[in-house]
Design a protein around this motif. Sequence first.
Motif, PDB file in Angstrom:
ATOM      1  N   ASN A 137      -2.557  -4.120  -5.499  1.00  0.00           N
ATOM      2  CA  ASN A 137      -2.119  -4.597  -4.181  1.00  0.00           C
ATOM      3  C   ASN A 137      -1.070  -5.693  -4.305  1.00  0.00           C
ATOM      4  O   ASN A 137      -0.067  -5.684  -3.594  1.00  0.00           O
ATOM      5  CB  ASN A 137      -3.308  -5.098  -3.362  1.00  0.00           C
ATOM      6  CG  ASN A 137      -4.239  -3.983  -2.942  1.00  0.00           C
ATOM      7  OD1 ASN A 137      -3.881  -2.815  -2.955  1.00  0.00           O
ATOM      8  ND2 ASN A 137      -5.453  -4.356  -2.572  1.00  0.00           N
ATOM      9  N   ASN A 194       2.273  -4.136  -5.459  1.00  0.00           N
ATOM     10  CA  ASN A 194       2.906  -3.321  -4.418  1.00  0.00           C
ATOM     11  C   ASN A 194       3.414  -4.153  -3.241  1.00  0.00           C
ATOM     12  O   ASN A 194       4.538  -3.937  -2.769  1.00  0.00           O
ATOM     13  CB  ASN A 194       1.936  -2.242  -3.924  1.00  0.00           C
ATOM     14  CG  ASN A 194       1.664  -1.198  -4.971  1.00  0.00           C
ATOM     15  OD1 ASN A 194       2.493  -0.924  -5.833  1.00  0.00           O
ATOM     16  ND2 ASN A 194       0.485  -0.618  -4.928  1.00  0.00           N
ATOM     17  N   GLU A 202      -5.465 -11.441  -1.174  1.00  0.00           N
ATOM     18  CA  GLU A 202      -6.275 -10.603  -2.066  1.00  0.00           C
ATOM     19  C   GLU A 202      -7.603 -11.274  -2.411  1.00  0.00           C
ATOM     20  O   GLU A 202      -8.626 -10.608  -2.518  1.00  0.00           O
ATOM     21  CB  GLU A 202      -5.504 -10.250  -3.340  1.00  0.00           C
ATOM     22  CG  GLU A 202      -4.432  -9.224  -3.128  1.00  0.00           C
ATOM     23  CD  GLU A 202      -4.943  -7.950  -2.474  1.00  0.00           C
ATOM     24  OE1 GLU A 202      -5.941  -7.361  -2.954  1.00  0.00           O
ATOM     25  OE2 GLU A 202      -4.341  -7.528  -1.470  1.00  0.00           O
ATOM     26  N   ASN A 218     -10.973  -9.160  -3.887  1.00  0.00           N
ATOM     27  CA  ASN A 218     -10.435  -8.451  -5.043  1.00  0.00           C
ATOM     28  C   ASN A 218     -10.218  -9.355  -6.249  1.00  0.00           C
ATOM     29  O   ASN A 218      -9.420  -9.037  -7.136  1.00  0.00           O
ATOM     30  CB  ASN A 218      -9.131  -7.741  -4.665  1.00  0.00           C
ATOM     31  CG  ASN A 218      -9.373  -6.604  -3.709  1.00  0.00           C
ATOM     32  OD1 ASN A 218     -10.422  -5.985  -3.747  1.00  0.00           O
ATOM     33  ND2 ASN A 218      -8.424  -6.343  -2.840  1.00  0.00           N
TER      34      ASN A 218
END
Length: 115
Positions: free
Chosen positions: A55, A58, A37, A42
């Motif tokens: 993200n 999940n 990530e 992000n």
Amino acid sequence: MGKKNTTSITENERSGKSKASWSNDLVAIFCEICVKEVAKGNRHGTHFDKIGWANVINVFKEITGNDYNKRQLKNKWDSLKTDCKLWSSVLHNETSIEWDPAKKNGGCTSGMVAK
């Protein structure tokens, strides 16, 4: 005044979530997800943005089957960050300690043996 309520219910108990349990394998998976990530961009500043956290949540659930919420994962992130800073400080301030990446442990390099 009324009697104080001495029963304490944590947020996890209210939401039906149990305390997150972290094996070494789960920590490694979490770290790998976080690295990906960060590489995606992000993470702005010290924490992930909304997309990054979504993200992480999940993918972590998909890989591990553990339905940890953002708070549980963020607590682990903060804990690992603190541990990393401490470990880095120890390694950089102590000339006789060295990290062996092959063995995944630290050791004394000055010939002294701890008893």
